[in-house]
Design a protein around this motif. Sequence first.
Motif, PDB file in Angstrom:
ATOM      1  N   ARG A 235      -5.666  -4.335  16.698  1.00 56.14           N
ATOM      2  CA  ARG A 235      -4.784  -3.352  16.081  1.00 56.14           C
ATOM      3  C   ARG A 235      -4.422  -3.734  14.645  1.00 56.14           C
ATOM      4  O   ARG A 235      -4.295  -2.863  13.778  1.00 56.14           O
ATOM      5  N   GLU A 236      -4.276  -5.019  14.364  1.00 52.08           N
ATOM      6  CA  GLU A 236      -3.935  -5.441  13.005  1.00 52.08           C
ATOM      7  C   GLU A 236      -5.077  -5.151  12.038  1.00 52.08           C
ATOM      8  O   GLU A 236      -4.845  -4.785  10.881  1.00 52.08           O
ATOM      9  N   TRP A 237      -6.313  -5.330  12.501  1.00 47.69           N
ATOM     10  CA  TRP A 237      -7.452  -4.977  11.652  1.00 47.69           C
ATOM     11  C   TRP A 237      -7.423  -3.493  11.313  1.00 47.69           C
ATOM     12  O   TRP A 237      -7.661  -3.102  10.175  1.00 47.69           O
ATOM     13  N   LEU A 238      -7.129  -2.671  12.335  1.00 47.17           N
ATOM     14  CA  LEU A 238      -7.109  -1.225  12.122  1.00 47.17           C
ATOM     15  C   LEU A 238      -5.987  -0.825  11.170  1.00 47.17           C
ATOM     16  O   LEU A 238      -6.168   0.055  10.316  1.00 47.17           O
ATOM     17  N   LYS A 239      -4.842  -1.469  11.303  1.00 44.85           N
ATOM     18  CA  LYS A 239      -3.738  -1.145  10.395  1.00 44.85           C
ATOM     19  C   LYS A 239      -4.098  -1.505   8.955  1.00 44.85           C
ATOM     20  O   LYS A 239      -3.765  -0.773   8.011  1.00 44.85           O
ATOM     21  N   THR A 240      -4.796  -2.614   8.780  1.00 47.44           N
ATOM     22  CA  THR A 240      -5.248  -2.988   7.442  1.00 47.44           C
ATOM     23  C   THR A 240      -6.259  -1.970   6.925  1.00 47.44           C
ATOM     24  O   THR A 240      -6.199  -1.555   5.754  1.00 47.44           O
ATOM     25  N   PHE A 241      -7.172  -1.561   7.783  1.00 48.80           N
ATOM     26  CA  PHE A 241      -8.168  -0.546   7.403  1.00 48.80           C
ATOM     27  C   PHE A 241      -7.486   0.732   6.926  1.00 48.80           C
ATOM     28  O   PHE A 241      -7.791   1.254   5.849  1.00 48.80           O
ATOM     29  N   PHE A 242      -6.543   1.234   7.717  1.00 57.02           N
ATOM     30  CA  PHE A 242      -5.900   2.505   7.358  1.00 57.02           C
ATOM     31  C   PHE A 242      -4.974   2.348   6.144  1.00 57.02           C
ATOM     32  O   PHE A 242      -4.788   3.304   5.386  1.00 57.02           O
ATOM     33  N   SER A 243      -4.417   1.172   5.948  1.00 56.83           N
ATOM     34  CA  SER A 243      -3.599   0.933   4.765  1.00 56.83           C
ATOM     35  C   SER A 243      -4.449   1.024   3.500  1.00 56.83           C
ATOM     36  O   SER A 243      -4.069   1.679   2.513  1.00 56.83           O
ATOM     37  N   GLU A 244      -5.613   0.382   3.514  1.00 54.05           N
ATOM     38  CA  GLU A 244      -6.511   0.440   2.360  1.00 54.05           C
ATOM     39  C   GLU A 244      -7.109   1.834   2.207  1.00 54.05           C
ATOM     40  O   GLU A 244      -7.327   2.309   1.083  1.00 54.05           O
ATOM     41  N   LEU A 245      -7.371   2.493   3.325  1.00 56.04           N
ATOM     42  CA  LEU A 245      -7.912   3.852   3.280  1.00 56.04           C
ATOM     43  C   LEU A 245      -6.917   4.798   2.624  1.00 56.04           C
ATOM     44  O   LEU A 245      -7.303   5.669   1.838  1.00 56.04           O
ATOM     45  N   ALA A 246      -5.622   4.639   2.915  1.00 52.08           N
ATOM     46  CA  ALA A 246      -4.594   5.500   2.327  1.00 52.08           C
ATOM     47  C   ALA A 246      -4.561   5.349   0.803  1.00 52.08           C
ATOM     48  O   ALA A 246      -4.444   6.335   0.072  1.00 52.08           O
ATOM     49  N   LYS A 247      -4.697   4.125   0.325  1.00 48.44           N
ATOM     50  CA  LYS A 247      -4.680   3.889  -1.121  1.00 48.44           C
ATOM     51  C   LYS A 247      -5.861   4.564  -1.798  1.00 48.44           C
ATOM     52  O   LYS A 247      -5.709   5.244  -2.826  1.00 48.44           O
ATOM     53  N   VAL A 248      -7.040   4.385  -1.219  1.00 46.01           N
ATOM     54  CA  VAL A 248      -8.229   4.957  -1.849  1.00 46.01           C
ATOM     55  C   VAL A 248      -8.245   6.473  -1.715  1.00 46.01           C
ATOM     56  O   VAL A 248      -8.763   7.181  -2.588  1.00 46.01           O
ATOM     57  N   SER A 249      -7.655   7.005  -0.661  1.00 46.86           N
ATOM     58  CA  SER A 249      -7.608   8.456  -0.468  1.00 46.86           C
ATOM     59  C   SER A 249      -6.706   9.117  -1.515  1.00 46.86           C
ATOM     60  O   SER A 249      -7.032  10.190  -2.049  1.00 46.86           O
ATOM     61  N   GLN A 250      -5.574   8.497  -1.808  1.00 50.78           N
ATOM     62  CA  GLN A 250      -4.684   9.031  -2.846  1.00 50.78           C
ATOM     63  C   GLN A 250      -5.391   9.057  -4.193  1.00 50.78           C
ATOM     64  O   GLN A 250      -5.283  10.024  -4.959  1.00 50.78           O
ATOM     65  N   TRP A 251      -6.117   7.990  -4.488  1.00 54.44           N
ATOM     66  CA  TRP A 251      -6.878   7.943  -5.735  1.00 54.44           C
ATOM     67  C   TRP A 251      -7.957   9.021  -5.750  1.00 54.44           C
ATOM     68  O   TRP A 251      -8.146   9.713  -6.757  1.00 54.44           O
ATOM     69  N   ALA A 252      -8.667   9.181  -4.638  1.00 56.50           N
ATOM     70  CA  ALA A 252      -9.761  10.155  -4.571  1.00 56.50           C
ATOM     71  C   ALA A 252      -9.251  11.581  -4.739  1.00 56.50           C
ATOM     72  O   ALA A 252      -9.900  12.409  -5.384  1.00 56.50           O
ATOM     73  N   ASN A 253      -8.096  11.879  -4.155  1.00 59.49           N
ATOM     74  CA  ASN A 253      -7.535  13.225  -4.294  1.00 59.49           C
ATOM     75  C   ASN A 253      -7.178  13.540  -5.743  1.00 59.49           C
ATOM     76  O   ASN A 253      -7.300  14.684  -6.188  1.00 59.49           O
ATOM     77  N   ALA A 254      -6.741  12.528  -6.468  1.00 62.83           N
ATOM     78  CA  ALA A 254      -6.300  12.738  -7.847  1.00 62.83           C
ATOM     79  C   ALA A 254      -7.444  12.673  -8.853  1.00 62.83           C
ATOM     80  O   ALA A 254      -7.343  13.234  -9.946  1.00 62.83           O
ATOM     81  N   LYS A 255      -8.561  12.020  -8.485  1.00 63.53           N
ATOM     82  CA  LYS A 255      -9.628  11.765  -9.453  1.00 63.53           C
ATOM     83  C   LYS A 255     -11.005  12.157  -8.896  1.00 63.53           C
ATOM     84  O   LYS A 255     -11.880  11.305  -8.704  1.00 63.53           O
ATOM     85  N   PRO A 256     -11.243  13.446  -8.634  1.00 61.31           N
ATOM     86  CA  PRO A 256     -12.537  13.839  -8.053  1.00 61.31           C
ATOM     87  C   PRO A 256     -13.731  13.488  -8.932  1.00 61.31           C
ATOM     88  O   PRO A 256     -14.807  13.144  -8.408  1.00 61.31           O
ATOM     89  N   ALA A 257     -13.571  13.543 -10.250  1.00 62.01           N
ATOM     90  CA  ALA A 257     -14.683  13.197 -11.135  1.00 62.01           C
ATOM     91  C   ALA A 257     -15.027  11.710 -11.025  1.00 62.01           C
ATOM     92  O   ALA A 257     -16.206  11.324 -11.044  1.00 62.01           O
ATOM     93  N   GLU A 258     -13.998  10.868 -10.875  1.00 60.85           N
ATOM     94  CA  GLU A 258     -14.251   9.435 -10.738  1.00 60.85           C
ATOM     95  C   GLU A 258     -14.870   9.113  -9.378  1.00 60.85           C
ATOM     96  O   GLU A 258     -15.693   8.197  -9.261  1.00 60.85           O
ATOM     97  N   VAL A 259     -14.473   9.855  -8.349  1.00 63.71           N
ATOM     98  CA  VAL A 259     -15.103   9.706  -7.033  1.00 63.71           C
ATOM     99  C   VAL A 259     -16.594   9.996  -7.148  1.00 63.71           C
ATOM    100  O   VAL A 259     -17.441   9.264  -6.624  1.00 63.71           O
ATOM    101  N   ALA A 260     -16.922  11.081  -7.849  1.00 59.90           N
ATOM    102  CA  ALA A 260     -18.321  11.467  -8.026  1.00 59.90           C
ATOM    103  C   ALA A 260     -19.105  10.376  -8.742  1.00 59.90           C
ATOM    104  O   ALA A 260     -20.232  10.037  -8.353  1.00 59.90           O
ATOM    105  N   SER A 261     -18.518   9.794  -9.777  1.00 58.43           N
ATOM    106  CA  SER A 261     -19.189   8.735 -10.531  1.00 58.43           C
ATOM    107  C   SER A 261     -19.395   7.486  -9.681  1.00 58.43           C
ATOM    108  O   SER A 261     -20.417   6.802  -9.795  1.00 58.43           O
ATOM    109  N   LEU A 262     -18.415   7.190  -8.801  1.00 53.04           N
ATOM    110  CA  LEU A 262     -18.515   6.017  -7.927  1.00 53.04           C
ATOM    111  C   LEU A 262     -19.619   6.186  -6.893  1.00 53.04           C
ATOM    112  O   LEU A 262     -20.404   5.266  -6.636  1.00 53.04           O
TER     113      LEU A 262
END
Length: 326
Positions: A235-262
């Motif tokens: 469960r701790e691994w999963l919580k870490t996964f979803f914590s990092e996923l939340a950070k990258v998701s917020q960035w992706a929502n705000a920066k679609p052009a940068e997501v495309a470049s990545l």
Amino acid sequence: MSNRAFSNLRRLLLGGLLASVVSSILPWSQAIADDAKTLRIGYQKFNSVNILKGTGALEKALAAQGVKVSWHEFAAGPQLLEALSTGAIDLGHAADAPSVFAQAAGKPVVYLAAEQPYPRGIGLVVREQDHITSVQELKGKRVATGRGWNAQYLLAVALQQAGLSYQDVTPAYVNNAADAVAALQSGSVQASTLWDPFLAAAEQQPGLKNLRDGSGLTNNRTFYLSTASFADQHREWLKTFFSELAKVSQWANAKPAEVASLLAPQLGIKPEVLEVASERRNYNAVPITPAIVAEQQKLADTFQGLGLIPHKLNVADAVYPTAVLP
């Protein structure tokens, strides 16, 4: 040879044999230990998981727990869920329809979380030269789709809305989006069901058009899935996964052009295609609510009514009961 000399020789031989055995066992033991400390993640092209892979953030976060990460790419949800159910991976994502079919097949997968609705990310694509302007005109036509695809569900409910049934078309089943597009371009089918980023790519190809997307028909959610046994133990691994996923998701929502470049170099898809697909998507993960379960139940009931799922499912049985989102 004296008994004493023979005894000494025997000790030397046995010692060498034991050392050889131990040296052969140790690498295997280390491999097993390393595997036990590796989070194996399945992903498909163009998703928040794919973006997380591209950033390297999860590897850094889990390294503090002594855990490695390995990534495994799949062409579509059904193949990913098969790997999950057989223990080849520990965690992955798939769309709504593949998840229901996995449960129907008795695969031991559980829902951990969901993404936000993404109805414009699936579509029914036709050729302009065939002059098909409505879903009603698909009657009697061949349609390329995949068994258990989210876009197959779109086809089913779009036909229902148009006053037709699934039996009014002839499904041409394929295994991946590339084959669906090839079948359409060759004229062997008159429509293909696609999902992003393949849908966005098709929309930009001359001579192809999106006849109908999922708006008003299906929320087309992506789900994050694992097995109950893995989730219980890690469960701790999963919580870490979803914590990092939340950070990258917020960035992706705000920066679609940068997501495309990545993602463009990883996926071999033009940045302008990925940007279109990213702009119409909300990557944020959310808990599995009763409303989301009801959506999935409707999808399962629809497939059962079509005879594609042989028995009644209770989707709630496959929801992991403990929260793993941060």
